[in-house]
Enzyme design. Structure first.
Site, mmCIF file in Angstrom:
data_model
loop_
_atom_site.group_PDB
_atom_site.id
_atom_site.type_symbol
_atom_site.label_atom_id
_atom_site.label_comp_id
_atom_site.label_asym_id
_atom_site.label_seq_id
_atom_site.Cartn_x
_atom_site.Cartn_y
_atom_site.Cartn_z
ATOM 1 N N LYS A 1 -21.172 57.196 -18.097
ATOM 2 C CA LYS A 1 -20.269 58.270 -18.110
ATOM 3 C C LYS A 1 -20.594 59.501 -19.159
ATOM 4 O O LYS A 1 -20.710 60.802 -18.683
ATOM 5 C CB LYS A 1 -18.644 57.701 -17.789
ATOM 6 C CG LYS A 1 -18.738 57.222 -16.476
ATOM 7 C CD LYS A 1 -17.398 57.335 -16.391
ATOM 8 C CE LYS A 1 -16.783 55.574 -15.594
ATOM 9 N NZ LYS A 1 -15.437 55.254 -15.333
ATOM 10 N N ASP B 1 -10.697 60.126 -12.175
ATOM 11 C CA ASP B 1 -10.426 59.091 -12.457
ATOM 12 C C ASP B 1 -9.687 58.858 -12.298
ATOM 13 O O ASP B 1 -8.345 58.493 -11.932
ATOM 14 C CB ASP B 1 -11.262 58.058 -13.629
ATOM 15 C CG ASP B 1 -13.013 57.358 -13.133
ATOM 16 O OD1 ASP B 1 -12.419 56.890 -12.122
ATOM 17 O OD2 ASP B 1 -13.226 57.447 -14.422
ATOM 18 N N GLY C 1 -3.871 53.421 -24.809
ATOM 19 C CA GLY C 1 -5.460 53.420 -25.007
ATOM 20 C C GLY C 1 -5.500 54.700 -25.438
ATOM 21 O O GLY C 1 -5.107 55.539 -25.099
ATOM 22 N N ALA C 2 -7.117 55.071 -26.074
ATOM 23 C CA ALA C 2 -7.597 55.830 -26.401
ATOM 24 C C ALA C 2 -8.836 55.801 -26.390
ATOM 25 O O ALA C 2 -9.469 56.808 -26.787
ATOM 26 C CB ALA C 2 -6.685 56.061 -27.480
ATOM 27 N N GLY D 1 -12.531 56.178 -23.105
ATOM 28 C CA GLY D 1 -12.409 56.732 -22.203
ATOM 29 C C GLY D 1 -11.861 56.798 -20.772
ATOM 30 O O GLY D 1 -11.913 58.343 -20.597
ATOM 31 N N LYS E 1 -7.516 57.363 -32.966
ATOM 32 C CA LYS E 1 -7.478 58.092 -32.262
ATOM 33 C C LYS E 1 -6.436 58.429 -30.945
ATOM 34 O O LYS E 1 -7.086 59.458 -30.510
ATOM 35 C CB LYS E 1 -8.645 56.812 -31.914
ATOM 36 C CG LYS E 1 -9.694 55.864 -32.120
ATOM 37 C CD LYS E 1 -10.222 55.414 -31.266
ATOM 38 C CE LYS E 1 -11.038 54.306 -31.539
ATOM 39 N NZ LYS E 1 -11.951 53.648 -31.013
ATOM 40 N N MET F 1 -5.184 49.860 -15.291
ATOM 41 C CA MET F 1 -6.229 50.393 -14.464
ATOM 42 C C MET F 1 -6.966 49.127 -14.318
ATOM 43 O O MET F 1 -7.970 49.117 -13.307
ATOM 44 C CB MET F 1 -6.525 51.291 -16.164
ATOM 45 C CG MET F 1 -6.117 52.801 -15.818
ATOM 46 S SD MET F 1 -7.366 53.400 -16.900
ATOM 47 C CE MET F 1 -6.381 55.028 -16.801
HETATM 48 P P1 NDP Z 1 -12.836 52.321 -23.413
HETATM 49 O O1 NDP Z 1 -13.960 51.105 -24.169
HETATM 50 O O2 NDP Z 1 -13.446 53.534 -23.923
HETATM 51 O O3 NDP Z 1 -11.700 51.415 -24.557
HETATM 52 C C1 NDP Z 1 -10.847 50.583 -25.344
HETATM 53 C C2 NDP Z 1 -9.440 51.644 -25.273
HETATM 54 O O4 NDP Z 1 -9.088 49.765 -24.803
HETATM 55 C C3 NDP Z 1 -9.638 51.686 -26.694
HETATM 56 O O5 NDP Z 1 -8.056 52.528 -26.828
HETATM 57 C C4 NDP Z 1 -9.182 50.599 -27.278
HETATM 58 O O6 NDP Z 1 -8.804 50.419 -28.897
HETATM 59 C C5 NDP Z 1 -8.429 49.390 -26.829
HETATM 60 N N1 NDP Z 1 -8.740 47.873 -27.409
HETATM 61 C C6 NDP Z 1 -9.159 47.268 -26.604
HETATM 62 N N2 NDP Z 1 -9.100 46.309 -26.714
HETATM 63 C C7 NDP Z 1 -7.641 45.888 -27.442
HETATM 64 C C8 NDP Z 1 -6.509 44.926 -27.651
HETATM 65 N N3 NDP Z 1 -7.475 44.437 -27.927
HETATM 66 N N4 NDP Z 1 -6.058 44.753 -27.478
HETATM 67 C C9 NDP Z 1 -5.556 46.409 -27.897
HETATM 68 N N5 NDP Z 1 -6.100 47.758 -27.813
HETATM 69 C C10 NDP Z 1 -7.176 47.499 -27.373
HETATM 70 O O7 NDP Z 1 -13.150 51.232 -21.959
HETATM 71 P P2 NDP Z 1 -12.693 52.229 -21.521
HETATM 72 O O8 NDP Z 1 -10.823 53.568 -21.396
HETATM 73 O O9 NDP Z 1 -13.633 52.526 -20.260
HETATM 74 O O10 NDP Z 1 -11.805 51.022 -19.989
HETATM 75 C C11 NDP Z 1 -10.174 50.918 -20.181
HETATM 76 C C12 NDP Z 1 -9.663 50.005 -18.715
HETATM 77 O O11 NDP Z 1 -10.116 50.760 -17.378
HETATM 78 C C13 NDP Z 1 -10.753 48.546 -18.391
HETATM 79 O O12 NDP Z 1 -10.314 47.805 -18.467
HETATM 80 C C14 NDP Z 1 -11.702 49.294 -17.158
HETATM 81 O O13 NDP Z 1 -11.776 48.662 -16.577
HETATM 82 C C15 NDP Z 1 -10.251 50.013 -16.921
HETATM 83 N N6 NDP Z 1 -10.739 51.238 -16.222
HETATM 84 C C16 NDP Z 1 -10.484 51.661 -14.234
HETATM 85 C C17 NDP Z 1 -11.064 52.516 -13.589
HETATM 86 C C18 NDP Z 1 -10.088 52.073 -12.103
HETATM 87 O O14 NDP Z 1 -10.850 52.770 -11.187
HETATM 88 N N7 NDP Z 1 -9.378 50.986 -11.732
HETATM 89 C C19 NDP Z 1 -11.652 52.640 -13.854
HETATM 90 C C20 NDP Z 1 -12.116 53.476 -15.265
HETATM 91 C C21 NDP Z 1 -11.302 52.569 -15.973
HETATM 92 P P3 NDP Z 1 -9.797 50.880 -29.894
HETATM 93 O O15 NDP Z 1 -9.391 52.159 -29.596
HETATM 94 O O16 NDP Z 1 -8.245 50.428 -31.048
HETATM 95 O O17 NDP Z 1 -10.220 50.043 -29.912
#
Ligand code: NDP
Length: 279
Positions: free
Chosen positions: A67, A103, A128-129, A131, A157, A219
């Site tokens: 993306k 999205d 979450g912070a 994408g 973040k 999500m």
């Molecule tokens: P990213 O990798 O960009 O971001 C991950 C985020 O999750 C960060 O904020 C991270 O925190 C946090 N995180 C990861 N593990 C943990 C944990 N164990 N406990 C707490 N926080 C955690 O992922 P995306 O933003 O791309 O995707 C996020 C979710 O959204 C995914 O599950 C994806 O499948 C879903 N999604 C669904 C869509 C749909 O159409 N339904 C479309 C797009 C995404 P930190 O900053 O501290 O690392």
């Protein structure tokens, strides 16, 4: 006559439901088009897009991990793509390559229309912070919640995102938080945009943050309940929803951009839900 060609491009891609969703939209709206799944090598996104476009392709959906590359490749971008900093939809035309991000709009349509959960005047918590959270922020703020709290494991973040989006927050009380900092507050809508559910984990939220009648939304989606939704239920939440509707709605937004016609999402969502339940 050659049919207009579209595809979803990613790595991996075999699991994608987009070809089925767009085929259903095309049938329903009587549009003549072909929609495929395109596996691009991890170091070959731009080449793959160029080949597809040169062969007459009209547009692409872009998924993990491309993306950001799609954002860079677009010669012009919609406001919502610009603020998201990521592109999930490309449209090829005589003017070049338009990049959009559907999205966040898909999320808001799923909440407000499918789930009948208005956001205007409500207290919304976004977890979450990454994408997905970034892509959701502008459409969520535009929906006019009374407050929007962005909580993330890595607090810096969340703070950086709130700073970047504050100028869109007129009328909404907009704050960053840690998870533990949420203690004592209550929310009407809680959206999990972390990827914790991928690891079968739930973000560590304090108990009691859900207002009476609150909706908990993840999500992520799958054939079984996500860890976050299970935790919310165990905290007394009665309205829960996963991100399958968001997936279908973001696809409908892309389809509308490409074809100028908005498909009905309810029958397609019902069909996918039925299949997931049987999986
Ligand atoms: P990213 O990798 O960009 O971001 C991950 C985020 O999750 C960060 O904020 C991270 O925190 C946090 N995180 C990861 N593990 C943990 C944990 N164990 N406990 C707490 N926080 C955690 O992922 P995306 O933003 O791309 O995707 C996020 C979710 O959204 C995914 O599950 C994806 O499948 C879903 N999604 C669904 C869509 C749909 O159409 N339904 C479309 C797009 C995404 P930190 O900053 O501290 O690392």
């Amino acid at each position: 006559m050659d049919m207009d060609r579209y595809a979803v491009i990613g790595h991996p891609i075999a699991h994608s439901k987009s070809p089925r969703i767009h085929a259903a939209f095309a049938r329903q709206t009587g549009q003549q088009l072909k929609y495929e799944a395109l596996l691009a090598p991890l170091d070959g996104f731009v080449d793959s897009v160029t080949r597809f476009r040169t062969a007459g392709g009209r547009g692409l959906n872009v998924t993990v991990p491309f993306k950001l590359e799609a954002f860079a490749l677009a010669s012009r971008r919609t406001d919502r793509a610009e603020t998201a900093g990521a592109v999930n939809t490309l449209m090829f035309d005589a003017d070049g390559i338009l990049g959009d991000n559907t999205d966040g709009a898909g999320l808001v349509r799923d909440l407000v229309i499918n789930l009948q959960c208005p956001l205007a005047g409500r207290r919304v918590l976004l977890l979450g912070a990454g994408g997905a959270a970034r892509g959701a922020l502008l459409p969520l703020l535009q929906a006019g919640p009374s407050s929007l709290t962005l909580a993330n494991r890595t607090a810096s973040k969340a703070t950086a995102l709130v700073e970047a989006f504050t100028r869109y927050a007129a009328g909404t009380s907009f704050h960053a938080s840690t998870f533990s900092g949420l203690a004592g507050q209550q929310f009407d809508v809680v959206i999990n945009a972390t990827s914790a559910s991928l690891a079968a984990e739930a973000p560590p939220l304090p108990a009691g943050i859900y207002a009476p009648g609150a909706l908990a939304y993840d999500m992520m989606y799958g054939s079984s309940e996500t860890a976050y939704l299970r935790a919310a239920r165990e905290d007394g939440v009665q309205r829960i929803a996963d991100g399958l509707g968001m997936l279908v709605e973001q696809a409908a937004e892309s389809f509308a951009l490409w074809r100028g016609i908005r498909p009905q999402t309810a029958p397609v969502l019902a069909e996918l839900r039925h299949e997931l339940a049987a999986a």
